[in-house]
Write a protein that holds these residues in place. Structure first.
Motif, mmCIF file in Angstrom:
data_model
loop_
_atom_site.group_PDB
_atom_site.id
_atom_site.type_symbol
_atom_site.label_atom_id
_atom_site.label_comp_id
_atom_site.label_asym_id
_atom_site.label_seq_id
_atom_site.Cartn_x
_atom_site.Cartn_y
_atom_site.Cartn_z
ATOM 1 N N LYS A 171 -5.342 2.532 -12.697
ATOM 2 C CA LYS A 171 -5.269 2.912 -11.283
ATOM 3 C C LYS A 171 -6.174 2.024 -10.413
ATOM 4 O O LYS A 171 -6.027 1.960 -9.202
ATOM 5 C CB LYS A 171 -5.705 4.374 -11.111
ATOM 6 C CG LYS A 171 -4.848 5.352 -11.902
ATOM 7 C CD LYS A 171 -3.759 5.974 -11.027
ATOM 8 C CE LYS A 171 -2.856 6.911 -11.792
ATOM 9 N NZ LYS A 171 -1.760 6.248 -12.526
ATOM 10 N N ASP A 172 -7.141 1.350 -11.053
ATOM 11 C CA ASP A 172 -8.096 0.521 -10.307
ATOM 12 C C ASP A 172 -7.732 -0.954 -10.307
ATOM 13 O O ASP A 172 -8.508 -1.787 -9.840
ATOM 14 C CB ASP A 172 -9.496 0.664 -10.918
ATOM 15 C CG ASP A 172 -9.989 2.088 -10.843
ATOM 16 O OD1 ASP A 172 -9.736 2.719 -9.802
ATOM 17 O OD2 ASP A 172 -10.589 2.564 -11.818
ATOM 18 N N THR A 173 -6.562 -1.279 -10.863
ATOM 19 C CA THR A 173 -6.213 -2.704 -10.978
ATOM 20 C C THR A 173 -5.519 -3.214 -9.713
ATOM 21 O O THR A 173 -4.622 -2.552 -9.178
ATOM 22 C CB THR A 173 -5.255 -2.932 -12.174
ATOM 23 O OG1 THR A 173 -5.745 -2.244 -13.314
ATOM 24 C CG2 THR A 173 -5.137 -4.407 -12.490
ATOM 25 N N VAL A 174 -5.959 -4.392 -9.254
ATOM 26 C CA VAL A 174 -5.200 -5.135 -8.241
ATOM 27 C C VAL A 174 -4.417 -6.201 -8.995
ATOM 28 O O VAL A 174 -4.985 -6.930 -9.810
ATOM 29 C CB VAL A 174 -6.144 -5.784 -7.206
ATOM 30 C CG1 VAL A 174 -5.391 -6.784 -6.339
ATOM 31 C CG2 VAL A 174 -6.803 -4.715 -6.349
ATOM 32 N N VAL A 175 -3.111 -6.262 -8.737
ATOM 33 C CA VAL A 175 -2.266 -7.224 -9.445
ATOM 34 C C VAL A 175 -1.712 -8.234 -8.446
ATOM 35 O O VAL A 175 -1.045 -7.861 -7.476
ATOM 36 C CB VAL A 175 -1.103 -6.529 -10.187
ATOM 37 C CG1 VAL A 175 -0.289 -7.542 -10.979
ATOM 38 C CG2 VAL A 175 -1.646 -5.458 -11.132
ATOM 39 N N ALA A 210 4.984 0.653 -10.675
ATOM 40 C CA ALA A 210 5.394 1.880 -11.375
ATOM 41 C C ALA A 210 4.205 2.544 -12.068
ATOM 42 O O ALA A 210 4.160 3.763 -12.208
ATOM 43 C CB ALA A 210 6.488 1.550 -12.391
ATOM 44 N N ALA A 211 3.226 1.733 -12.482
ATOM 45 C CA ALA A 211 2.046 2.283 -13.165
ATOM 46 C C ALA A 211 1.025 2.834 -12.169
ATOM 47 O O ALA A 211 -0.004 3.371 -12.566
ATOM 48 C CB ALA A 211 1.408 1.201 -14.037
ATOM 49 N N GLY A 212 1.293 2.665 -10.874
ATOM 50 C CA GLY A 212 0.403 3.222 -9.849
ATOM 51 C C GLY A 212 -0.903 2.478 -9.688
ATOM 52 O O GLY A 212 -1.961 3.074 -9.454
ATOM 53 N N VAL A 213 -0.858 1.143 -9.777
ATOM 54 C CA VAL A 213 -2.080 0.344 -9.622
ATOM 55 C C VAL A 213 -2.599 0.409 -8.183
ATOM 56 O O VAL A 213 -1.889 0.851 -7.273
ATOM 57 C CB VAL A 213 -1.860 -1.135 -10.011
ATOM 58 C CG1 VAL A 213 -1.407 -1.254 -11.453
ATOM 59 C CG2 VAL A 213 -0.870 -1.814 -9.061
ATOM 60 N N ARG A 214 -3.851 -0.061 -7.986
ATOM 61 C CA ARG A 214 -4.487 0.025 -6.665
ATOM 62 C C ARG A 214 -3.731 -0.783 -5.609
ATOM 63 O O ARG A 214 -3.509 -0.320 -4.501
ATOM 64 C CB ARG A 214 -5.933 -0.475 -6.757
ATOM 65 C CG ARG A 214 -6.652 -0.448 -5.432
ATOM 66 C CD ARG A 214 -8.144 -0.327 -5.596
ATOM 67 N NE ARG A 214 -8.860 -1.577 -5.747
ATOM 68 C CZ ARG A 214 -9.155 -2.378 -4.720
ATOM 69 N NH1 ARG A 214 -8.767 -2.095 -3.502
ATOM 70 N NH2 ARG A 214 -9.830 -3.482 -4.937
ATOM 71 N N ALA A 215 -3.326 -2.007 -5.942
ATOM 72 C CA ALA A 215 -2.586 -2.831 -4.979
ATOM 73 C C ALA A 215 -1.819 -3.914 -5.714
ATOM 74 O O ALA A 215 -2.213 -4.359 -6.785
ATOM 75 C CB ALA A 215 -3.547 -3.460 -3.976
#
Ligand code: ATR
Length: 267
Positions: free
Chosen positions: A202-206, A224-229
């Motif tokens: 949830k804390d990943t920026v991709v 889809a995994a709900g990452v931070r941005a």
């Protein structure tokens, strides 16, 4: 008119002429951005071409970003740290080399409030694009890991930048920033993601450097995994162009106009 240009080989895919010519028009400058293809054995002639035709600045793209360096008088420290130049400025003192790709990466991350300082960052890829990313993230103070399809190339790049090389099968969900610098997922390439989708949190920026398609398989899975941005390569493309334009003309171009030109070209 003020003449600017891009050199590389081949130059079929570049969006830069449309983007820069739109910026010139909006700034009401009599300027022009043209394509000057150069095969590797012709690159040596480029400095003479620049001087002869009084070209004020030139972008340098694949495959010349590294080989152009010895032809220039002065290399900006940021470009030197990457060992790659994508922008030449014709100054009275001689030809200067800069790397605005790195500024484009910086601006992209800033646009989603990602400060790499102290962050666990993963670069996917080990080519020229990955090298620019590694050099920037190192300067910005990230804790850097590099993964790549061919692990030995990740090791070589990691050694250069004091990073860790991680095998694809050893990747864990441990990153605040994941940056794809491979063409996997690009139109015309394999429609696939370059890493397993178990590494997002949830804390990943991709960030994906690819801008066509706008949503790559990697970005779709991250979302889809709900990452931070999530951010694609469009901002990087516009921002590197804007930074080059400013180096050449001293003027801040209209980003909205540049984005519009990009979209018209992409359509
Ligand atoms: P560039 O200068 O644009 O970065 P490059 O030097 O050819 O281009 O590097 C391309 C990078 O993308 C490499 O890391 C390459 O992996 P390999 O070292 O294993 O060749 C990676 N790459 C290319 N196609 C890929 C794919 N389909 N899946 C995963 N990685 C890919």
């Amino acid at each position: 008119p003020q003449v600017t240009a891009v050199t590389g080989y081949p130059l079929t895919h570049t969006f830069s002429p449309e983007i820069h010519n739109a910026a010139f028009k909006a700034a009401k400058i009599r300027g022009r951005y043209v394509k000057i293809p150069s095969a590797p054995e012709e690159l040596l002639l480029i400095p003479e071409v620049i001087r002869k035709y009084r070209i004020i600045g030139m972008n340098v793209t694949i495959p010349h970003k590294e080989s152009v360096i010895p032809l220039l008088k002065r290399i900006d420290p940021l470009a030197a740290s990457a060992g790659a130049v994508n922008t030449i400025r014709n100054s009275p003192a001689g030809l200067e080399g800069y790397n605005t790709d790195m500024l484009g990466i910086a601006a992209s991350l800033a646009s989603v409030d990602m400060d790499p300082k102290g962050a666990e960052a993963l670069i996917i890829g080990a080519g020229g694009a990955a090298k620019a990313a590694a050099a920037y993230l190192k300067v910005a103070g990230a804790r850097l890991s590099i993964t790549n399809r061919t692990h030995s190339r990740a090791e070589t790049l990691a050694e250069l930048f004091g990073a860790r090389a991680v095998k694809l099968e050893d990747l864990a969900p441990a990153y605040q920033l994941i940056l794809n610098a491979t063409p996997a997922g690009m139109s015309g390439f394999e429609h696939c993601s370059p890493v397993p989708h178990t590494i997002f949190t949830k804390d990943t920026v991709v960030m994906d450097m690819i801008y066509d398609p706008e949503v790559t398989p990697l970005l779709a899975a991250a979302k889809a995994a709900g990452v931070r941005a999530c951010i694609n390569g469009k901002t990087m493309l516009i921002e590197q162009a804007a930074a080059s334009f400013t180096l050449w003309t001293g003027i801040t171009p209209d980003r909205a106009v540049m984005r519009k030109a990009f979209e018209a070209r992409a359509a």
